[in-house]
Each structure stands twice: as structure tokens, then as C-alpha cells.
Design a protein around this motif. Structure first.
Motif, PDB file in Angstrom:
ATOM      1  N   LEU A   1       0.831  -1.206   0.000  1.00  0.00           N
ATOM      2  CA  LEU A   1       0.000   0.000   0.000  1.00  0.00           C
ATOM      3  C   LEU A   1       0.863   1.252   0.000  1.00  0.00           C
ATOM      4  O   LEU A   1       0.581   2.213  -0.721  1.00  0.00           O
ATOM      5  CB  LEU A   1      -0.915  -0.018   1.222  1.00  0.00           C
ATOM      6  CG  LEU A   1      -1.892   1.153   1.357  1.00  0.00           C
ATOM      7  CD1 LEU A   1      -2.855   1.181   0.167  1.00  0.00           C
ATOM      8  CD2 LEU A   1      -2.667   1.055   2.659  1.00  0.00           C
ATOM      9  N   ASN A   2       1.927   1.256   0.793  1.00  0.00           N
ATOM     10  CA  ASN A   2       2.828   2.411   0.848  1.00  0.00           C
ATOM     11  C   ASN A   2       3.465   2.673  -0.512  1.00  0.00           C
ATOM     12  O   ASN A   2       3.534   3.818  -0.977  1.00  0.00           O
ATOM     13  CB  ASN A   2       3.912   2.158   1.895  1.00  0.00           C
ATOM     14  CG  ASN A   2       4.982   3.234   1.889  1.00  0.00           C
ATOM     15  OD1 ASN A   2       4.750   4.363   2.318  1.00  0.00           O
ATOM     16  ND2 ASN A   2       6.158   2.886   1.383  1.00  0.00           N
TER      17      ASN A   2
ATOM     18  N   LYS B   1       0.678  11.827  -9.748  1.00  0.00           N
ATOM     19  CA  LYS B   1      -0.362  12.866  -9.760  1.00  0.00           C
ATOM     20  C   LYS B   1       0.250  14.247  -9.792  1.00  0.00           C
ATOM     21  O   LYS B   1      -0.271  15.167 -10.433  1.00  0.00           O
ATOM     22  CB  LYS B   1      -1.246  12.704  -8.528  1.00  0.00           C
ATOM     23  CG  LYS B   1      -2.381  13.716  -8.473  1.00  0.00           C
ATOM     24  CD  LYS B   1      -3.245  13.505  -7.237  1.00  0.00           C
ATOM     25  CE  LYS B   1      -4.366  14.546  -7.189  1.00  0.00           C
ATOM     26  NZ  LYS B   1      -5.209  14.365  -5.970  1.00  0.00           N
TER      27      LYS B   1
ATOM     28  N   LEU C   1       1.460   6.806  -6.786  1.00  0.00           N
ATOM     29  CA  LEU C   1       0.303   7.581  -7.243  1.00  0.00           C
ATOM     30  C   LEU C   1       0.466   9.064  -6.915  1.00  0.00           C
ATOM     31  O   LEU C   1       0.110   9.930  -7.729  1.00  0.00           O
ATOM     32  CB  LEU C   1      -0.965   7.028  -6.603  1.00  0.00           C
ATOM     33  CG  LEU C   1      -1.429   5.658  -7.106  1.00  0.00           C
ATOM     34  CD1 LEU C   1      -2.644   5.184  -6.324  1.00  0.00           C
ATOM     35  CD2 LEU C   1      -1.758   5.715  -8.597  1.00  0.00           C
ATOM     36  N   LEU C   2       0.984   9.379  -5.733  1.00  0.00           N
ATOM     37  CA  LEU C   2       1.157  10.782  -5.357  1.00  0.00           C
ATOM     38  C   LEU C   2       2.168  11.471  -6.257  1.00  0.00           C
ATOM     39  O   LEU C   2       1.961  12.614  -6.686  1.00  0.00           O
ATOM     40  CB  LEU C   2       1.594  10.872  -3.896  1.00  0.00           C
ATOM     41  CG  LEU C   2       0.532  10.504  -2.847  1.00  0.00           C
ATOM     42  CD1 LEU C   2       1.122  10.565  -1.448  1.00  0.00           C
ATOM     43  CD2 LEU C   2      -0.684  11.418  -2.962  1.00  0.00           C
TER      44      LEU C   2
ATOM     45  N   ALA D   1       2.334   1.742  -3.469  1.00  0.00           N
ATOM     46  CA  ALA D   1       1.320   2.167  -4.437  1.00  0.00           C
ATOM     47  C   ALA D   1       0.925   3.626  -4.219  1.00  0.00           C
ATOM     48  O   ALA D   1       0.813   4.405  -5.176  1.00  0.00           O
ATOM     49  CB  ALA D   1       0.099   1.261  -4.333  1.00  0.00           C
ATOM     50  N   VAL D   2       0.728   4.019  -2.961  1.00  0.00           N
ATOM     51  CA  VAL D   2       0.334   5.405  -2.668  1.00  0.00           C
ATOM     52  C   VAL D   2       1.453   6.366  -3.041  1.00  0.00           C
ATOM     53  O   VAL D   2       1.205   7.443  -3.612  1.00  0.00           O
ATOM     54  CB  VAL D   2      -0.035   5.544  -1.180  1.00  0.00           C
ATOM     55  CG1 VAL D   2      -0.206   7.003  -0.797  1.00  0.00           C
ATOM     56  CG2 VAL D   2      -1.318   4.766  -0.882  1.00  0.00           C
TER      57      VAL D   2
END
Length: 316
Positions: A300-301, A311, A307-308, A303-304
Motif C-alpha cells: 500500500l505504501n 499525480k 500515485l502521489l 502504491a500510494v
């Protein structure tokens, strides 16, 4: 992302001790469910991290199908990458997906073939399909939305068992169907395709599913010795039916039959679904739980973080 993106690929090793200890300290039902859940979570995390490594590592390669902004200098500065590692990760992911697809297609093909053959031979008038075959075998054929699951047993198998042992056999196979053990087996088989470190859990779940059905059978017939005797006799005579329906739980499946018999001759297993904390099994379960949580958090870390960053550099 950093090194954390690689952790889910090796964290399944933390589940190996509990895979060896569950049969001694947990009810087979709890063991099967716990190990299946661990396998699913860790396999998903492994697949996700392979994909992330591949995306980050190949974003700089000219001609890749990713948006051009993903190879901007800002992305290079924020995310560590290595083209060789990224390319290797994508190749491994392709192999994993092919193995998962092959296993799933094989499972579905065997089920469909078995249902068609059984439908031609015997109409679905009951949940037991008795095949006139001298070869001794018995297995649980999972159902479908259009047809219920059935217990398939040969006349050769029943001929080698006493009346009470036949009842134990049918109760065993009905337990496989009632609790959908084939789903546990398929889930762990697919997880083993994703990460080879999860294959010991696949074997442990297969054994736990058989033990789970053994306990259900013993409870149904009211005598653990009868079920133990039936398992032993069936194992001595049994072999796989034609076409080797290895995708289904079977009464005398290859494996540690002596341990199953010994367990049935012993006391009823505890109903606990988690071992006491002060025991080796409790410590192993805690390590497995922490490893699973760490795997999920690492994936999760990563992937986030990706994505950040993307973005921030991708124009709206």
C-alpha cells in the motif's frame, strides 16, 4: 517506495512456521481458513509490487506505453528505478499471470469435463453419484449455478468398505462440498503460482481441508475410530479415477494419511481458531500475522507513493 516495495516478495517466508504448526495446535477448520487468508493477501501484495517495480523501472525506456510525464526528471528524482530490474519484474509478472491463468483454466476445464461426463452417465437425482467402476476412488465434485455439487464414488471403493465406513466416506465428501473446500485449494494453488514461497501453505491447507472433513465425518457417524478405519482402508486401495481429477478434494487423497489416522485416533481437536500466545504456535501465528500486515502495508505504501508522485507530475 525504496526497498519496501520488495518486502512483499519475501515476507511469505514469515508464514512457513505456522504452516507447520497449525495441524498440532489449531482446529483444522481454523487452520484452513487462516492459511488461506494469509496466502491470498500475500499473493495479492506480491503481484502488486511486481507491477509497481515494473512500472517504475520501465517508465524511462523510450517507446514505453506509459504517459510521457511519467519519465520526467521529477519522477526520476522522486522514485528510485532500475531499467533491468523493472524489465525483469514485468517478465516475472507475465510468467505469474500465465501460470495463474493456466491453473485456473485447467481447474475450470476439469470441472466442466467431469460434470458433462457425470451428467451423461447418471442424472442428478441425488447428491451421490455411484459409478459402476471396479477401480476404488471417491471425490467431491463442486457444483455450479445450474447444478449442485455431488459426491462421486465408485463401486470398487464401496466394495472395500464396511457399512459404517461407507457412511463415514459419504459424510467426509459431503463436508468437502458443504464447506467449499475446493475454493480453499484453488485459492492457495493460485497463490503458489504468484509466489513460490507460498507453496508450503498450499500443502498445509490441503491437509487441513482433509482433516476438517475427517472431523465432520467422525461427528456425523459418531465414532472417530470408524472414520479412521475408513480413511486407512480407502488409502490402501485408492487411486485416482480416469482423467485424474486432482482439482477436487478426495477421501484418500495422496498425502500424510498416517497422520490423519493418528489424529482421528486421538482426542477431538480444540475448537480454537488461534493458538495460545505463550506457545510456539502462538508465536508463529503472531509472526505470520505481522508478516501479512507488513506485506499489505508495504504494498500500500509503495502504491500510494507512486500515485502521489505521478499525480504531481501528470498534467490534468
Amino acid at each position: 517506495m525504496g526497498v519496501f516495495v520488495f518486502l512483499p516478495l519475501v515476507l511469505p517466508l514469515t508464514a512457513l512456521p505456522i504452516a507447520r504448526l497449525t495441524e498440532q495446535h489449531l482446529h483444522p477448520r481454523g487452520a484452513a481458513r487462516l492459511l488461506t487468508a494469509i496466502s491470498i493477501v500475500m499473493a495479492l501484495c506480491s503481484a502488486l509490487c511486481l507491477a509497481l517495480i515494473g512500472v517504475v523501472g520501465t517508465a524511462q525506456i523510450p517507446g514505453n506505453p506509459l504517459p510521457d510525464s511519467w519519465s520526467d526528471p521529477e519522477v526520476r528524482a522522486a522514485l528510485p528505478y532500475h531499467e533491468t530490474v523493472g524489465t525483469a519484474a514485468l517478465l516475472v509478472l507475465a510468467v505469474v499471470l500465465a501460470a495463474v491463468g493456466r491453473t485456473l483454466v485447467r481447474h475450470l476445464r476439469i470441472r466442466a469435463r467431469a460434470r458433462r461426463a457425470l451428467g451423461r452417465a447418471l442424472p442428478a437425482s441425488s447428491d451421490v453419484a455411484l459409478l459402476p467402476d471396479p477401480a476404488p476412488y471417491a471425490y467431491a465434485l463442486p457444483g455450479s449455478p445450474r447444478s449442485p455439487g455431488r459426491v462421486v464414488v465408485s463401486t470398487g471403493m464401496l466394495a472395500g468398505l464396511a457399512e459404517d465406513e461407507r457412511a463415514a466416506l459419504l459424510a467426509h465428501e459431503r463436508a468437502h462440498l458443504a464447506h467449499r473446500h475446493h475454493r480453499h485449494l484453488l485459492a492457495t494453488q493460485l497463490a503458489g503460482c504468484v509466489n513460490p514461497f507460498l507453496r508450503p501453505l498450499e500443502r498445509a491447507v490441503a491437509y487441513s481441508a482433509e482433516r476438517w472433513a475427517d472431523e465432520e465425518s467422525a461427528q456425523a457417524v459418531g465414532d472417530r475410530r470408524v472414520t479412521a478405519r475408513a480413511v486407512a482402508r480407502a488409502a490402501l486401495a485408492s487411486h485416482r479415477p480416469p482423467d485424474a481429477y486432482a482439482a477436487f478434494p478426495a477421501f484418500a487423497a495422496p498425502g500424510p494419511v498416517p497422520r490423519r489416522v493418528a489424529a482421528l485416533l486421538g482426542p477431538v481437536p480444540s475448537t480454537r481458531n488461534w493458538p495460545p500466545a505463550h506457545t510456539p504456535a502462538g508465536l508463529a501465528a503472531l509472526v505470520a500475522a505481522l508478516g501479512t500486515a507488513a506485506s499489505a502495508l508495504s504494498a500500500l505504501n509503495a502504491a500510494v507513493a507512486l500515485l502521489l508522485v505521478l499525480k504531481a507530475v501528470t498534467p490534468l
